[in-house]
Write a protein that holds these residues in place. Structure first.
Motif, mmCIF file in Angstrom:
data_model
loop_
_atom_site.group_PDB
_atom_site.id
_atom_site.type_symbol
_atom_site.label_atom_id
_atom_site.label_comp_id
_atom_site.label_asym_id
_atom_site.label_seq_id
_atom_site.Cartn_x
_atom_site.Cartn_y
_atom_site.Cartn_z
ATOM 1 N N CYS A 8 0.832 -1.205 0.000
ATOM 2 C CA CYS A 8 0.000 0.000 0.000
ATOM 3 C C CYS A 8 0.871 1.262 0.000
ATOM 4 O O CYS A 8 0.610 2.217 -0.734
ATOM 5 N N ARG A 9 1.929 1.245 0.805
ATOM 6 C CA ARG A 9 2.816 2.428 0.855
ATOM 7 C C ARG A 9 3.572 2.586 -0.465
ATOM 8 O O ARG A 9 3.828 3.706 -0.921
ATOM 9 N N GLN A 10 3.923 1.462 -1.076
ATOM 10 C CA GLN A 10 4.623 1.527 -2.369
ATOM 11 C C GLN A 10 3.694 2.119 -3.443
ATOM 12 O O GLN A 10 4.089 3.018 -4.186
ATOM 13 N N VAL A 11 2.461 1.645 -3.479
ATOM 14 C CA VAL A 11 1.496 2.147 -4.469
ATOM 15 C C VAL A 11 1.183 3.622 -4.197
ATOM 16 O O VAL A 11 1.069 4.433 -5.120
ATOM 17 N N GLY A 12 1.084 3.974 -2.901
ATOM 18 C CA GLY A 12 0.774 5.356 -2.533
ATOM 19 C C GLY A 12 1.867 6.345 -2.922
ATOM 20 O O GLY A 12 1.621 7.554 -3.017
ATOM 21 N N ALA A 13 3.075 5.825 -3.158
ATOM 22 C CA ALA A 13 4.195 6.716 -3.508
ATOM 23 C C ALA A 13 4.346 6.900 -5.026
ATOM 24 O O ALA A 13 5.228 7.629 -5.479
ATOM 25 N N VAL A 14 3.485 6.248 -5.816
ATOM 26 C CA VAL A 14 3.571 6.382 -7.276
ATOM 27 C C VAL A 14 3.113 7.784 -7.689
ATOM 28 O O VAL A 14 2.113 8.294 -7.172
ATOM 29 N N ASP A 15 3.848 8.389 -8.626
ATOM 30 C CA ASP A 15 3.517 9.757 -9.034
ATOM 31 C C ASP A 15 2.186 9.847 -9.771
ATOM 32 O O ASP A 15 1.337 10.659 -9.443
ATOM 33 N N HIS A 16 2.019 9.004 -10.786
ATOM 34 C CA HIS A 16 0.791 9.092 -11.588
ATOM 35 C C HIS A 16 0.079 7.742 -11.545
ATOM 36 O O HIS A 16 0.256 6.911 -12.426
ATOM 37 N N LEU A 17 -0.740 7.572 -10.514
ATOM 38 C CA LEU A 17 -1.478 6.316 -10.375
ATOM 39 C C LEU A 17 -2.587 6.268 -11.416
ATOM 40 O O LEU A 17 -3.198 7.302 -11.718
ATOM 41 N N PRO A 18 -2.890 5.077 -11.976
ATOM 42 C CA PRO A 18 -4.077 4.970 -12.827
ATOM 43 C C PRO A 18 -5.292 5.534 -12.081
ATOM 44 O O PRO A 18 -5.426 5.352 -10.868
ATOM 45 N N GLU A 19 -6.142 6.218 -12.823
ATOM 46 C CA GLU A 19 -7.255 6.961 -12.212
ATOM 47 C C GLU A 19 -8.096 6.098 -11.268
ATOM 48 O O GLU A 19 -8.483 6.537 -10.190
ATOM 49 N N GLU A 20 -8.359 4.853 -11.696
ATOM 50 C CA GLU A 20 -9.278 4.034 -10.877
ATOM 51 C C GLU A 20 -8.648 3.623 -9.541
ATOM 52 O O GLU A 20 -9.344 3.193 -8.623
ATOM 53 N N LEU A 21 -7.307 3.755 -9.422
ATOM 54 C CA LEU A 21 -6.645 3.389 -8.157
ATOM 55 C C LEU A 21 -6.508 4.585 -7.211
ATOM 56 O O LEU A 21 -6.256 4.412 -6.025
ATOM 57 N N GLN A 22 -6.674 5.794 -7.752
ATOM 58 C CA GLN A 22 -6.432 6.983 -6.918
ATOM 59 C C GLN A 22 -7.280 7.019 -5.641
ATOM 60 O O GLN A 22 -6.774 7.372 -4.580
ATOM 61 N N PRO A 23 -8.585 6.643 -5.707
ATOM 62 C CA PRO A 23 -9.380 6.698 -4.462
ATOM 63 C C PRO A 23 -8.959 5.661 -3.420
ATOM 64 O O PRO A 23 -9.400 5.724 -2.274
ATOM 65 N N LEU A 24 -8.085 4.721 -3.795
ATOM 66 C CA LEU A 24 -7.767 3.608 -2.885
ATOM 67 C C LEU A 24 -6.713 3.965 -1.843
ATOM 68 O O LEU A 24 -6.513 3.228 -0.891
ATOM 69 N N VAL A 25 -6.000 5.063 -2.065
ATOM 70 C CA VAL A 25 -4.900 5.382 -1.146
ATOM 71 C C VAL A 25 -5.078 6.792 -0.599
ATOM 72 O O VAL A 25 -5.304 7.729 -1.359
ATOM 73 N N ARG A 26 -5.026 6.918 0.719
ATOM 74 C CA ARG A 26 -5.124 8.253 1.330
ATOM 75 C C ARG A 26 -3.923 9.101 0.924
ATOM 76 O O ARG A 26 -2.790 8.624 0.954
ATOM 77 N N GLN A 27 -4.192 10.310 0.520
ATOM 78 C CA GLN A 27 -3.102 11.217 0.162
ATOM 79 C C GLN A 27 -3.169 12.463 1.046
ATOM 80 O O GLN A 27 -4.228 13.031 1.203
ATOM 81 N N PRO A 28 -2.056 12.907 1.624
ATOM 82 C CA PRO A 28 -0.788 12.181 1.681
ATOM 83 C C PRO A 28 -0.908 10.979 2.624
ATOM 84 O O PRO A 28 -1.674 11.029 3.580
ATOM 85 N N LEU A 29 -0.147 9.939 2.355
ATOM 86 C CA LEU A 29 -0.202 8.749 3.216
ATOM 87 C C LEU A 29 0.303 9.089 4.616
ATOM 88 O O LEU A 29 1.371 9.696 4.754
ATOM 89 N N PRO A 30 -0.443 8.710 5.653
ATOM 90 C CA PRO A 30 0.061 8.970 7.015
ATOM 91 C C PRO A 30 1.358 8.198 7.254
ATOM 92 O O PRO A 30 1.509 7.077 6.760
ATOM 93 N N PRO A 31 2.293 8.783 7.994
ATOM 94 C CA PRO A 31 3.554 8.064 8.277
ATOM 95 C C PRO A 31 3.274 6.857 9.180
ATOM 96 O O PRO A 31 2.244 6.816 9.856
ATOM 97 N N PRO A 32 4.183 5.879 9.197
ATOM 98 C CA PRO A 32 3.997 4.727 10.095
ATOM 99 C C PRO A 32 3.925 5.172 11.553
ATOM 100 O O PRO A 32 4.558 6.154 11.942
ATOM 101 N N PHE A 33 3.142 4.440 12.345
ATOM 102 C CA PHE A 33 2.978 4.782 13.764
ATOM 103 C C PHE A 33 4.277 4.543 14.526
ATOM 104 O O PHE A 33 4.938 3.524 14.350
ATOM 105 N N THR A 34 4.638 5.491 15.382
ATOM 106 C CA THR A 34 5.744 5.242 16.312
ATOM 107 C C THR A 34 5.274 5.648 17.707
ATOM 108 O O THR A 34 4.491 6.596 17.847
ATOM 109 N N PHE A 35 5.740 4.932 18.701
ATOM 110 C CA PHE A 35 5.377 5.288 20.081
ATOM 111 C C PHE A 35 6.005 6.625 20.436
ATOM 112 O O PHE A 35 7.142 6.892 20.042
ATOM 113 N N PRO A 36 5.268 7.480 21.181
ATOM 114 C CA PRO A 36 5.871 8.756 21.605
ATOM 115 C C PRO A 36 7.134 8.457 22.406
ATOM 116 O O PRO A 36 7.137 7.543 23.229
#
Length: 343
Positions: free
Chosen positions: A312-340
């Motif tokens: 998912c993170r790899q696909v979310g980093a693509v510059d020009h995603l095919p149109e039908e895939l664009q709604p599938l990934v939140r933009q900008p992708l939230p960073p991975p969770f880290t404990f405070p």
């Protein structure tokens, strides 16, 4: 767009503890918008300790509002209990003549009764024909018909409800959690199946983008329509995992953290994991189907969750995603969770 290099999978975190859950809540019980985001990221990364699932699922499934105080929530819960009883009494009090004149109700009621008796009978909770839980499944699904006659009941719904009921152990709570789940995913139960066809098309495009070689191979074997994933995507891999794993998987889906349709990335993780086993020159269409069906209860959940996030993170980093895939990934992708970090 070209796929950027894939980052190595991030190990899953331990489950969200009660102490952590309480830390997201204000003194009056509210969860701020900011803390809700943190909470969703945290559950996505490690899911939920079993001892607090019953409480926390009510939030994830929209039965409890994050922005309500404890007092407001108790009042809302009482109101929901009354609403449930009103709707349940509606079908319980039909007169024989009313039922005789109500074909849609009879059809849906019969479907519920036929399906419930076949739901999860290998699970101890639902094993006995006289199990009160089977009766509760029926009550909830019949009441849901009253709540949403347009959607009514569609095969597969009992499969989703049974897991919720196993956690809630309460008819009213299970009903409202099920309502919340259906609000999220009702499109997949449309009679036209248009939305399911779109999802399978999106999965096909995802596979084509991420693994053109395997996509081409499936095409040669008449399998690249990916209809073999229909069951996975309709009931969220219900047949592929035991209840204990399903709970972890579903709460990851329900966070909507990286994607509104994360099951597609999870499906891709399974396909990718199994691709080498299926790229056997001797395999034909029926061998591929048999292989997919043989995966049921033989999949390693943690590894697949880690792989799905990487994809998912790899696909979310693509510059020009095919149109039908664009709604599938939140933009900008939230960073991975880290404990405070400790102060």
């Amino acid at each position: 767009g070209q796929l950027p290099p894939r980052l190595p999978p991030r190990p899953r975190l331990p489950p969200l503890s009660r102490e952590e859950w309480e830390s997201y809540r204000e003194i009056d019980g509210r969860v701020s918008k900011e803390n809700e985001e943190k909470f969703r990221a945290r559950v996505f990364a490690g899911s939920i300790d079993h001892s607090i699932r019953r409480e926390v699922w009510k939030y994830l499934l929209g039965y409890f509002r994050f922005d309500a105080t404890d007092i407001e929530r108790m009042e809302e819960q009482k109101a929901k209990e009354r609403e449930y009883e009103v709707m349940k009494k509606q079908w319980e009090s039909f007169l024989p003549q009313q039922e005789a004149n109500f074909a849609r109700w009879r059809e849906l009621r019969n479907l519920v009764e036929k399906d419930v008796i076949r739901t999860d009978r290998d699970v101890e909770l639902f094993h006995s024909v006289s199990s009160p839980q089977l009766k509760q499944l029926q009550n909830i699904l019949k009441t849901y018909i009253m709540y949403n006659m347009d959607l009514g009941y569609v095969q597969g719904m009992s499969d989703l409800l049974s897991v919720i009921l196993a956690i809630m152990e309460n008819e009213v709570d299970s009903f409202w959690c099920f309502v919340g789940l259906m609000d999220m995913i009702h499109d997949r139960f449309e009679i036209t199946q248009e939305f399911m066809r779109l999802r399978i098309k999106q999965l096909r495009t995802l596979l084509k983008v991420s693994d053109p070689e395997f996509y081409k191979y499936l095409g040669e074997k008449d399998s690249n329509n990916l209809y073999l994933s229909f069951r996975w995507l309709l009931v969220d891999f219900k047949r592929e995992f035991q209840f204990s794993d399903l709970m972890i998987l579903w709460e990851v889906f329900w966070t909507l953290h990286l994607s509104p349709d994360y099951p597609l990335f999870f499906a891709l993780a399974i396909i990718e994991k199994e691709r080498n086993n299926m790229m056997d020159p001797k395999f034909d269409f029926s061998d591929i189907i048999a292989h997919i069906n043989g995966l049921s209860k033989n999949l390693q959940l943690e590894e697949l969750l880690e792989k799905a996030e990487s994809i998912c993170r790899q696909v979310g980093a693509v510059d020009h995603l095919p149109e039908e895939l664009q709604p599938l990934v939140r933009q900008p992708l939230p960073p991975p969770f880290t404990f405070p970090s400790a102060k």
